[in-house]
Design a protein around this motif. Structure first.
Motif, PDB file in Angstrom:
ATOM      1  N   PRO A 118       3.199  -4.342   3.599  1.00 31.79           N
ATOM      2  CA  PRO A 118       4.143  -3.230   3.471  1.00 31.79           C
ATOM      3  C   PRO A 118       3.411  -1.930   3.144  1.00 31.79           C
ATOM      4  CG  PRO A 118       4.855  -5.146   2.189  1.00 31.79           C
ATOM      5  CD  PRO A 118       3.451  -5.404   2.620  1.00 31.79           C
ATOM      6  N   VAL A 119       3.749  -0.861   3.838  1.00 38.71           N
ATOM      7  CA  VAL A 119       3.120   0.445   3.637  1.00 38.71           C
ATOM      8  C   VAL A 119       4.212   1.476   3.385  1.00 38.71           C
ATOM      9  CG1 VAL A 119       1.687   2.260   4.642  1.00 38.71           C
ATOM     10  CG2 VAL A 119       1.174  -0.146   5.128  1.00 38.71           C
ATOM     11  N   GLU A 120       4.023   2.281   2.357  1.00 36.99           N
ATOM     12  CA  GLU A 120       4.977   3.348   2.054  1.00 36.99           C
ATOM     13  C   GLU A 120       4.212   4.664   1.973  1.00 36.99           C
ATOM     14  OE1 GLU A 120       7.995   4.655  -1.558  1.00 36.99           O
ATOM     15  OE2 GLU A 120       7.833   2.525  -1.010  1.00 36.99           O
ATOM     16  N   TYR A 121       4.584   5.608   2.836  1.00 39.04           N
ATOM     17  CA  TYR A 121       3.957   6.919   2.817  1.00 39.04           C
ATOM     18  C   TYR A 121       4.594   7.762   1.721  1.00 39.04           C
ATOM     19  CZ  TYR A 121       1.952   5.559   7.270  1.00 39.04           C
ATOM     20  OH  TYR A 121       1.263   4.906   8.247  1.00 39.04           O
ATOM     21  N   ALA A 122       3.760   8.527   1.029  1.00 38.83           N
ATOM     22  CA  ALA A 122       4.262   9.310  -0.102  1.00 38.83           C
ATOM     23  C   ALA A 122       3.416  10.561  -0.284  1.00 38.83           C
ATOM     24  CB  ALA A 122       4.230   8.470  -1.379  1.00 38.83           C
ATOM     25  N   GLN A 123       3.956  11.508  -0.997  1.00 41.50           N
ATOM     26  CA  GLN A 123       3.202  12.707  -1.352  1.00 41.50           C
ATOM     27  C   GLN A 123       2.286  12.404  -2.539  1.00 41.50           C
ATOM     28  OE1 GLN A 123       3.380  15.589   0.471  1.00 41.50           O
ATOM     29  NE2 GLN A 123       4.716  14.369   1.802  1.00 41.50           N
ATOM     30  N   ALA A 124       1.239  13.205  -2.680  1.00 33.97           N
ATOM     31  CA  ALA A 124       0.271  12.981  -3.754  1.00 33.97           C
ATOM     32  C   ALA A 124       0.935  12.975  -5.127  1.00 33.97           C
ATOM     33  CB  ALA A 124      -0.829  14.033  -3.694  1.00 33.97           C
ATOM     34  N   ALA A 125       1.889  13.865  -5.332  1.00 30.08           N
ATOM     35  CA  ALA A 125       2.560  13.929  -6.640  1.00 30.08           C
ATOM     36  C   ALA A 125       3.338  12.655  -6.925  1.00 30.08           C
ATOM     37  CB  ALA A 125       3.492  15.132  -6.681  1.00 30.08           C
ATOM     38  N   ASP A 126       3.937  12.074  -5.886  1.00 25.29           N
ATOM     39  CA  ASP A 126       4.674  10.825  -6.077  1.00 25.29           C
ATOM     40  C   ASP A 126       3.727   9.668  -6.393  1.00 25.29           C
ATOM     41  OD1 ASP A 126       7.132  12.058  -5.519  1.00 25.29           O
ATOM     42  OD2 ASP A 126       6.767  11.875  -3.368  1.00 25.29           O
ATOM     43  N   HIS A 170      -6.278   9.290  -7.798  1.00 27.84           N
ATOM     44  CA  HIS A 170      -5.903   8.250  -6.829  1.00 27.84           C
ATOM     45  C   HIS A 170      -6.381   8.558  -5.412  1.00 27.84           C
ATOM     46  CE1 HIS A 170      -2.744  10.954  -5.445  1.00 27.84           C
ATOM     47  NE2 HIS A 170      -2.281  11.056  -6.678  1.00 27.84           N
ATOM     48  N   GLN A 171      -6.743   9.807  -5.118  1.00 26.53           N
ATOM     49  CA  GLN A 171      -7.271  10.195  -3.802  1.00 26.53           C
ATOM     50  C   GLN A 171      -6.327   9.824  -2.660  1.00 26.53           C
ATOM     51  OE1 GLN A 171     -11.087   8.088  -4.425  1.00 26.53           O
ATOM     52  NE2 GLN A 171     -12.077  10.074  -4.124  1.00 26.53           N
ATOM     53  N   GLY A 172      -5.047   9.782  -2.967  1.00 26.07           N
ATOM     54  CA  GLY A 172      -4.059   9.548  -1.923  1.00 26.07           C
ATOM     55  C   GLY A 172      -3.831   8.104  -1.550  1.00 26.07           C
ATOM     56  N   LEU A 173      -4.386   7.163  -2.322  1.00 31.02           N
ATOM     57  CA  LEU A 173      -4.243   5.746  -1.991  1.00 31.02           C
ATOM     58  C   LEU A 173      -3.963   4.924  -3.246  1.00 31.02           C
ATOM     59  CD1 LEU A 173      -7.288   5.372   0.422  1.00 31.02           C
ATOM     60  CD2 LEU A 173      -4.869   5.293   1.097  1.00 31.02           C
ATOM     61  N   VAL A 174      -2.939   4.068  -3.177  1.00 33.78           N
ATOM     62  CA  VAL A 174      -2.609   3.143  -4.270  1.00 33.78           C
ATOM     63  C   VAL A 174      -2.293   1.791  -3.642  1.00 33.78           C
ATOM     64  CG1 VAL A 174      -1.099   2.639  -6.225  1.00 33.78           C
ATOM     65  CG2 VAL A 174      -1.688   5.022  -5.685  1.00 33.78           C
ATOM     66  N   LEU A 178       0.843  -1.191   0.000  1.00 35.17           N
ATOM     67  CA  LEU A 178       0.000   0.000   0.000  1.00 35.17           C
ATOM     68  C   LEU A 178       0.877   1.240   0.000  1.00 35.17           C
ATOM     69  CD1 LEU A 178      -2.818   1.392   0.393  1.00 35.17           C
ATOM     70  CD2 LEU A 178      -2.401   1.217   2.854  1.00 35.17           C
ATOM     71  N   TRP A 179       0.592   2.162  -0.920  1.00 37.57           N
ATOM     72  CA  TRP A 179       1.192   3.485  -0.912  1.00 37.57           C
ATOM     73  C   TRP A 179       0.097   4.488  -0.582  1.00 37.57           C
ATOM     74  CZ3 TRP A 179       2.133  -0.060  -4.782  1.00 37.57           C
ATOM     75  CH2 TRP A 179       3.469  -0.404  -5.048  1.00 37.57           C
ATOM     76  N   GLY A 180       0.440   5.540   0.116  1.00 42.25           N
ATOM     77  CA  GLY A 180      -0.577   6.540   0.392  1.00 42.25           C
ATOM     78  C   GLY A 180      -0.035   7.735   1.138  1.00 42.25           C
ATOM     79  N   THR A 181      -0.780   8.814   1.120  1.00 40.06           N
ATOM     80  CA  THR A 181      -0.438   9.941   1.979  1.00 40.06           C
ATOM     81  C   THR A 181      -0.837   9.574   3.414  1.00 40.06           C
ATOM     82  OG1 THR A 181      -2.602  11.017   1.732  1.00 40.06           O
ATOM     83  CG2 THR A 181      -0.913  11.537   0.083  1.00 40.06           C
TER      84      THR A 181
END
Length: 255
Positions: A60-68, A79-83, A37-40
């Motif tokens: 596994p979780v990776e925090y990221a900025q919306a642009a990333d 994507h609303q901040g979630l992938v 999971l990636w997300g803000t």
């Protein structure tokens, strides 16, 4: 991408989903295996708060900025901040649907290839408790983030059956006691007056081309929606929603 399997979704390996409803539904689906999971931070926390839940420690979780996050999905995808990266859903067999469907409505799509349309149809099917969506595996979109976003979570709850031959599938559906209604602008009958009592299978074709001849030949009736002459036709997902509403209200009237 794999075709010709006879049933199930034509995706192999992993599928990347995005958007809050699609990701939430996938994470809460016991039949879906989440990989990463990636997300803000804000989007992930809002999702967890809404369900009063915690993420599995094994995910596994990776925090990221919306642009990333935008670089992980198709261009300009909301994507609303979630992938979420996950495994594709398991195959669904037509025989199982017919055995377990309890006579609930079926929706058959003949060469509807736009993932936005298929996703929107899945969403309507979830709203009206449809037993399954059935497509031909070579002429339907694969399971994807675009389709899942349009389905708004319905991909996880509505069985999606892929078959090798749509005409043979319609024969099996008839043998199971369903009345097969093809929707076409040139149909002689007018929907919903064409609705019989008992289980119904709605058959819809792609915009422009409509139902193929052999598929139409395997329908018990061909009906048209009563729309004004000012417009030639409806989007296939809109037509599906209207037809499903008509079937649902017919069932209520019979009760």
């Amino acid at each position: 991408m794999q075709g010709g399997r006879g049933s199930g979704r034509s995706s192999t390996g992993t599928v990347r989903l995005w958007g809050r409803h699609a990701v939430e539904a996938a994470l809460t689906n016991p039949n879906r295996s989440a990989k990463k999971l990636w997300g803000t931070r804000e989007a992930i926390q809002e999702m967890l708060d809404a369900h009063d839940a915690e993420l599995p420690s094994s995910l596994p979780v990776e925090y990221a900025q919306a642009a990333d996050l935008g670089r992980l999905v198709t261009r300009d995808a909301p994507h609303q901040g979630l992938v979420l990266e996950c495994s594709p859903l398991d195959d669904v067999a037509l025989d199982d649907v017919l055995d377990q469907g309890d006579g609930r409505t079926l929706v058959i799509l003949d060469q509807v290839t736009d993932p936005h349309n298929v996703g929107a149809i899945l969403r309507s099917c979830a709203a009206f408790d449809v037993a399954a969506v059935i497509t031909q595996d070579r002429h339907a979109p694969p399971e994807s983030g675009t389709l899942a976003k349009a389905a708004s979570g319905a991909l996880e709850v509505v069985p999606w059956v892929r078959v090798v031959n749509l005409s043979r599938a319609l024969e099996s559906i008839s043998e199971a006691g369903y009345w097969r209604i093809g929707l076409d602008g040139d149909g002689k009958a007018v929907f919903p007056s064409a609705l019989p009592t008992g289980p119904v299978a709605l058959v819809l074709g792609a915009e422009g081309e409509g139902l193929r001849h052999n598929v139409a030949q395997h329908c018990d009736s061909i009906a048209r929606l009563p729309i004004a002459s000012a417009i030639e036709s409806l989007n296939v997902s809109n037509a599906a929603a209207i037809a499903l509403y008509a079937v649902a209200t017919r069932a209520e009237g019979e009760d």
